[in-house]
Design a protein around this motif. Structure first.
Motif, PDB file in Angstrom:
ATOM      1  N   LYS A 133       4.398   6.175   3.424  1.00 31.96           N
ATOM      2  CA  LYS A 133       3.104   6.141   2.738  1.00 31.96           C
ATOM      3  C   LYS A 133       2.592   7.560   2.530  1.00 31.96           C
ATOM      4  O   LYS A 133       2.787   8.434   3.384  1.00 31.96           O
ATOM      5  N   LYS A 134       1.937   7.769   1.388  1.00 28.73           N
ATOM      6  CA  LYS A 134       1.283   9.059   1.171  1.00 28.73           C
ATOM      7  C   LYS A 134      -0.037   9.039   1.911  1.00 28.73           C
ATOM      8  O   LYS A 134      -0.753   8.030   1.878  1.00 28.73           O
ATOM      9  N   GLU A 186      -2.941  -0.197  -4.911  1.00 27.40           N
ATOM     10  CA  GLU A 186      -1.876   0.381  -4.069  1.00 27.40           C
ATOM     11  C   GLU A 186      -2.434   1.446  -3.112  1.00 27.40           C
ATOM     12  O   GLU A 186      -1.689   2.085  -2.378  1.00 27.40           O
ATOM     13  N   ILE A 221       0.857  -1.192   0.000  1.00 28.38           N
ATOM     14  CA  ILE A 221       0.000   0.000   0.000  1.00 28.38           C
ATOM     15  C   ILE A 221       0.897   1.248   0.000  1.00 28.38           C
ATOM     16  O   ILE A 221       1.690   1.461   0.910  1.00 28.38           O
ATOM     17  N   LYS A 222       0.715   2.077  -1.033  1.00 27.47           N
ATOM     18  CA  LYS A 222       1.576   3.263  -1.166  1.00 27.47           C
ATOM     19  C   LYS A 222       0.879   4.532  -0.671  1.00 27.47           C
ATOM     20  O   LYS A 222       1.528   5.529  -0.364  1.00 27.47           O
ATOM     21  N   ALA A 223      -0.446   4.497  -0.666  1.00 33.31           N
ATOM     22  CA  ALA A 223      -1.183   5.670  -0.184  1.00 33.31           C
ATOM     23  C   ALA A 223      -2.372   5.210   0.643  1.00 33.31           C
ATOM     24  O   ALA A 223      -3.031   4.231   0.307  1.00 33.31           O
ATOM     25  N   VAL A 224      -2.597   5.935   1.753  1.00 28.86           N
ATOM     26  CA  VAL A 224      -3.752   5.621   2.596  1.00 28.86           C
ATOM     27  C   VAL A 224      -4.660   6.852   2.620  1.00 28.86           C
ATOM     28  O   VAL A 224      -4.236   7.938   3.020  1.00 28.86           O
ATOM     29  N   GLN A 226       2.476   5.879   9.765  1.00 27.46           N
ATOM     30  CA  GLN A 226       2.344   5.495   8.351  1.00 27.46           C
ATOM     31  C   GLN A 226       3.126   6.455   7.461  1.00 27.46           C
ATOM     32  O   GLN A 226       3.759   6.047   6.486  1.00 27.46           O
ATOM     33  N   LYS A 227       3.094   7.728   7.831  1.00 24.33           N
ATOM     34  CA  LYS A 227       3.830   8.717   7.035  1.00 24.33           C
ATOM     35  C   LYS A 227       5.338   8.452   7.122  1.00 24.33           C
ATOM     36  O   LYS A 227       6.041   8.479   6.111  1.00 24.33           O
TER      37      LYS A 227
END
Ligand code: 5GP
Ligand code: MG
Length: 427
Positions: free
Chosen positions: A209-210, A306, A25-28, A204-205
């Protein structure tokens, strides 16, 4: 729908329906209301209820004496607008419990009304209570059905007209600024603080992750509420704005996920928020208004699998997102904390007296549970539960069970005893 997560405490687990590798996962993306910010449900819904009721009184309806009953409805129930009923259905759409107005229907009347009915939520007749914001609507509708039956409302009017009237007034309540202004003026009264939510996002940041904020709330509400809930828990000098790579307000979900709408930049000038049409790359220091998920995917350069979207609205945040875009999805279900505790203590009937557990209907899964299973890859009671795992956790779904599976040692017994006693408490 069984916990894969063994860390304490059990009611705050990350529950997994479909295997999710957080490393991929690249962005939440986060919803705000009832996701990043949790409200005192009774306080907020009572106030929303009072606004709807007072609007009706202004329209000449004799309803000034009505009061909010927090026990009348729970999330996941279904309003039958054709018959003025409030229903709990099982995963197949069969009605298991019913109120007509605010009064329980007796067994024969319920059977007569629903014996041959399977609820299909695609039909406008049925209104699913998707979020905790739906409780005021269900409560006042049920009470008004009683009044309509007693011939006390202006007529002629049917149950469908009555529902539409309630809906229109609820919409107006959310859209006019007065209720929101009250919340902004006294946030402590309405918000349940969770110092760990900002930390979960920070975690997460830091993991690369974005982070995206995609809320239906308007900027004038989002800004003060996020400031209130987040800034005091962030490291010195940091504000909530620095956490997010993209902020989108007034997103108009679920349309945000299905259609292309114009994107605007929110420009703050002299205390006012103005809108300026925007094209080109998004600037992380600016809030945006509207737009669409497709445009956002393009901006991020990511594919749907993603991106994880985390929200509390069963349809607007989770169902559509999964169905249309194939984003990964997480449902926030705060009631799960009571639910898991009740199941553990085997005292299902002690909570929410007449409706029983949210995720069960009789011996079976409820309609809500079925939707969670279909559309939410994972579900959990609150965002800060992400802190119990790493931002790279591999969440594995349990092996699915079928009625012919042999019972595993220590696993769920396959048989019930015929007296209704099963492996889980029933209602
Ligand atoms: P989100 O959960 O996307 O962050 O924001 C929810 C927003 O939708 C809140 O501003 C809330 O006031 C608003 N909202 C919730 N229920 C209704 C409704 O039934 N009608 C309208 N018009 N707005 C709603
Ligand atoms: Mg929400």
């Amino acid at each position: 729908m069984r916990s894969q997560y063994s860390g304490p405490p059990p009611e705050r687990g990350l529950f997994c329906n479909r295997t999710l590798n957080m490393r991929a996962i690249k962005a939440v993306g986060y919803d705000m209301d009832y996701t990043l910010i949790h409200y005192r449900v009774e306080a907020w819904e009572r106030r929303a209820y009072e606004y709807i009721r007072d609007r009706l009184v202004e329209q000449g309806w004799p309803v000034a004496d009505l009061t909010f009953d927090p026990m009348l409805a729970i999330r996941g129930l279904i309003i039958d607008t054709a018959k003025g009923n409030l229903l709990k259905a099982n995963r197949f759409g069969f009605v298991k419990k019913a109120l007509h107005g605010s009064k329980p229907m007796d067994f024969d009347a319920q059977r007569e009304a629903y014996n041959r009915t399977i609820i299909d939520l695609a039909d406008r007749r049925w209104v699913f209570l998707n979020t905790l914001f739906s409780l005021s609507e269900a409560c006042i509708y049920a009470q008004l059905v009683d009044r309509l039956d007693a011939g006390q409302l202006p007529g002629p009017m049917g149950y469908v007209d009555l529902y539409e009237h309630v809906r229109k007034n609820l919409d107006a309540t959310h859209m006019q600024g007065r209720l929101k202004a009250e919340i902004i003026a006294d946030p402590e009264r309405y918000v349940i603080d969770d110092p760990e939510t900002p930390l979960a996002l920070l975690d997460q940041k830091s993991a690369g992750k974005k982070l995206l904020l995609i809320t239906n709330s308007e900027w004038a509400y989002t800004e003060p509420m996020m400031h209130f809930a987040f800034d005091k828990h962030l490291p010195d000098g940091m504000t909530w704005r620095q956490l997010f790579d993209v902020v989108i307000v007034s997103a108009r979900k679920p349309e945000f996920f299905t259609t292309r709408s114009t994107l605007f930049e929110v420009v703050e000038a002299n205390g006012e928020a103005l809108l300026r049409p925007h094209s080109g790359p998004l600037n992380r220091s600016k809030p945006y208004f509207g737009g669409s998920a497709l445009e956002l995917e393009r901006h991020l350069g990511l594919s749907g699998d993603e991106i994880l979207y985390v929200g509390d609205h069963m349809f607007g945040d989770v169902h559509v997102t999964k169905n249309v875009l194939r984003w990964r999805t997480a449902l926030i279900l705060r009631e799960l904390e009571d639910e898991v505790r009740a199941i553990a203590a085997f005292r299902a009937t002690e909570i929410r007296i007449h409706w029983g557990l949210l995720t069960r209907a009789g011996n079976d899964k409820s309609h809500l549970a079925r939707q969670v299973e279909r559309y939410a890859d994972i579900y959990t009671s609150r965002v800060s539960n992400f802190l119990f795992a790493t931002p790279f956790v591999y969440l594995r779904s349990p092996r699915g069970s079928l009625p012919h599976d042999p019972s595993l040692p220590g696993g769920t017994p396959v048989f019930t005893t015929g007296d209704g006693a099963g492996s889980v408490p029933t209602e």
